[in-house]
Design a protein around this motif. Structure first.
Motif, PDB file in Angstrom:
ATOM      1  N   ASP A   2      -5.930  18.661  11.235  1.00 57.24           N
ATOM      2  CA  ASP A   2      -5.709  19.539  10.205  1.00 57.24           C
ATOM      3  C   ASP A   2      -4.061  19.546  10.136  1.00 57.24           C
ATOM      4  O   ASP A   2      -3.310  18.969  10.978  1.00 57.24           O
ATOM      5  N   ARG A   3      -3.724  19.959   8.951  1.00 58.51           N
ATOM      6  CA  ARG A   3      -2.411  19.968   8.465  1.00 58.51           C
ATOM      7  C   ARG A   3      -1.877  21.386   8.200  1.00 58.51           C
ATOM      8  O   ARG A   3      -2.778  22.286   7.860  1.00 58.51           O
ATOM      9  N   LEU A   4      -0.666  21.725   8.517  1.00 62.10           N
ATOM     10  CA  LEU A   4      -0.061  23.078   8.060  1.00 62.10           C
ATOM     11  C   LEU A   4       0.462  22.755   6.839  1.00 62.10           C
ATOM     12  O   LEU A   4       1.718  22.412   6.744  1.00 62.10           O
ATOM     13  N   ASP A   5      -0.058  23.302   5.706  1.00 61.90           N
ATOM     14  CA  ASP A   5       0.366  22.854   4.240  1.00 61.90           C
ATOM     15  C   ASP A   5       1.235  24.064   3.893  1.00 61.90           C
ATOM     16  O   ASP A   5       2.103  23.852   2.672  1.00 61.90           O
ATOM     17  N   ASN A   6       1.116  25.045   4.347  1.00 63.68           N
ATOM     18  CA  ASN A   6       1.749  26.526   3.990  1.00 63.68           C
ATOM     19  C   ASN A   6       2.971  26.789   4.628  1.00 63.68           C
ATOM     20  O   ASN A   6       3.162  27.951   5.291  1.00 63.68           O
ATOM     21  N   ALA A   7       3.948  25.738   4.772  1.00 63.97           N
ATOM     22  CA  ALA A   7       5.065  26.127   5.826  1.00 63.97           C
ATOM     23  C   ALA A   7       6.084  25.484   5.340  1.00 63.97           C
ATOM     24  O   ALA A   7       6.644  24.473   5.876  1.00 63.97           O
ATOM     25  N   PRO A   8       6.826  25.987   4.082  1.00 68.94           N
ATOM     26  CA  PRO A   8       8.122  25.317   3.680  1.00 68.94           C
ATOM     27  C   PRO A   8       9.082  25.205   4.692  1.00 68.94           C
ATOM     28  O   PRO A   8      10.043  24.458   4.582  1.00 68.94           O
ATOM     29  N   TRP A   9       9.400  26.276   5.545  1.00 68.93           N
ATOM     30  CA  TRP A   9      10.243  26.422   6.643  1.00 68.93           C
ATOM     31  C   TRP A   9      10.258  25.101   7.451  1.00 68.93           C
ATOM     32  O   TRP A   9      11.539  24.818   7.979  1.00 68.93           O
ATOM     33  N   LEU A  10       9.040  24.715   7.702  1.00 70.67           N
ATOM     34  CA  LEU A  10       9.212  23.425   8.481  1.00 70.67           C
ATOM     35  C   LEU A  10       9.860  22.040   8.176  1.00 70.67           C
ATOM     36  O   LEU A  10      10.251  21.460   8.756  1.00 70.67           O
ATOM     37  N   PHE A  11       9.813  22.124   6.724  1.00 73.14           N
ATOM     38  CA  PHE A  11      10.680  20.790   6.018  1.00 73.14           C
ATOM     39  C   PHE A  11      12.002  21.180   5.649  1.00 73.14           C
ATOM     40  O   PHE A  11      12.437  20.174   4.939  1.00 73.14           O
TER      41      PHE A  11
END
Length: 415
Positions: A2-11
């Motif tokens: 699974d991937r966490l796609d709803n996390a702009p803070w991560l990038f």
């Protein structure tokens, strides 16, 4: 995977810079806990915690070599705070419990992600994501998170005995992120271990109860606590759970209804002594205690005087903040007790007016009366009080000149 796609803070560059500094010589780093949970649920993320296989001394050295500020805030327990672009990130080395003694545990640092996960509290808080967005879910927390199931990791009663605050954390997390009926095993364990709440410090209980009271599902969680015999132990007295639920039913009308001081005033405020007890029991600040008492006083004013007395009287006697709090409490009392002395539309209009009307400001001071020839001393206070009553009776419409004229007229025979 699974991937966490709803996390702009991560990038964001500041976060990636922390990952880059830590991940050297084969070490790994992953964001963990609340930030991951909230991203999955589409809830705003405030704090980002990072777990790593790197030893704390290595984390300190690598962060500083990368030009980042690093502080050994809990280095004996494996925690280093790294500051990147002004934001703090708590970085903790993977751990596993060797022995536990209540809240105290003898831990060793390790490199096993699953063992680190097993020492956390709830499955939805044991989710990890690496810098590329790949999720690591060793204990089934992803499904629990998506279904709104707050589930203890391992044996629930054992986890609670390690730290009795986890009882309140369970209800708080359920209130914030859970859905439906709470997990049965967790609820039974919390009920069995409820006496442990008596041994917690007021500061820890108060901090947790503030978060619980302001959560979106607080009314349901608080009622379940009451039904299980937990709430009276926590607050030290009888609570008004129905009134509290009515207050939170007004969340769409006013942001104040989820603010802890007003929540506590509604939940426990039969009389002022109850609020004094709650203030001490939860170690509230003086400002929070004052707000609770003022809200309760204003609520009584609305119940006894409004709508016969205008809203300007409420603003004058209590100030804007307390008047708004008091109106919301009075509104909730009506909803909870099905009294029909004012409709929702009347409360909505009154709330809007309280936010917009000017707070009446008494335009006369003692110096004005002294200038008229009033002798210094008690006579000044008596005259001011008489003028204030006349000003209130006029609907706060008498101006300073009007009031000076009234004062001069009453003084003329003696001049």
């Amino acid at each position: 995977m699974d991937r966490l796609d709803n996390a702009p803070w991560l990038f964001e560059a500041s976060v990636q810079r922390v990952f880059a500094a830590i991940e050297q010589d084969g070490d790994q780093a992953r964001a963990v806990g609340g930030a991951v949970r909230n991203a999955i649920l589409g809830v705003p993320v405030s704090d980002i915690d990072i777990a790593t296989t790197a030893r704390p001394e290595a984390v300190l050295e690598r962060a500083r070599d990368a030009g980042l500020k690093a502080i050994g805030t809990g280095i004996d327990h494996g925690t280093v705070t790294i500051v990147s672009a002004g934001a703090p990130y708590e970085v903790t080395t993977l751990r596993e419990d060797v022995e536990t003694f209540g809240r105290q545990a003898r831990v060793v640092f390790g490199t096993d992600w699953e063992r680190d996960a097993r020492r956390r509290d709830f499955t939805m808080n044991a989710l990890y994501v690496d810098r590329h967005g790949d999720l690591f879910d060793p204990l089934g927390g992803l499904e629990d998170c998506r279904s709104g199931r707050v589930r203890f990791i391992g044996d629930a009663e054992q986890r609670i005995r390690e730290d009795y605050l986890r009882i309140l954390r369970f209800f708080r997390i359920h209130a914030a992120y859970g859905s439906g009926v709470p997990d049965e095993d967790a609820l039974i364990a919390c009920t069995h271990q409820r006496d442990g709440l008596r041994h917690l410090s007021a500061e820890r209980v108060g901090a947790e109860m503030k978060k619980l009271a302001s959560a979106r599902g607080a009314a349901q969680s608080v009622q379940i606590m009451e039904d299980c015999g937990l709430l009276e132990i926590t607050t030290g007295g009888i609570s008004r759970t129905r009134d509290f639920a009515a207050l939170r039913s007004l969340d769409d009308q006013a942001p104040e209804t989820s603010e802890p001081p007003l929540c506590f005033a509604m939940l426990a405020g039969f009389v002022d002594e109850d609020l004094t007890r709650i203030g001490e029991r939860f170690r509230l600040s003086n400002a929070e205690k004052k707000r609770m008492h003022q809200a309760l006083q204003a609520a009584r004013w609305f119940q006894n005087h409004w709508p016969e007395a205008g809203l300007e009287h409420a603003l004058h006697d209590h100030g804007r903040k307390a008047a708004v709090d008091g109106l919301l409490m009075a509104w909730a009392y009506e909803r909870a007790n099905a009294q029909v002395w004012e409709s929702d539309s009347g409360f909505i209009e009154a709330l809007s007016a309280l936010r917009e009307l000017a707070v009446p400001d008494f335009p006369i001071a003692g110096a004005d009366l002294l200038a008229l020839g009033v002798k210094p001393g008690p006579d000044v206070g008596v005259a001011l009080n008489s003028l204030r009553q006349a000003w209130k009776a006029s609907g706060y419409r008498l101006s300073k000149a009007d009031l000076i004229g009234v004062a001069a007229g009453s003084l003329r025979p003696s001049l």
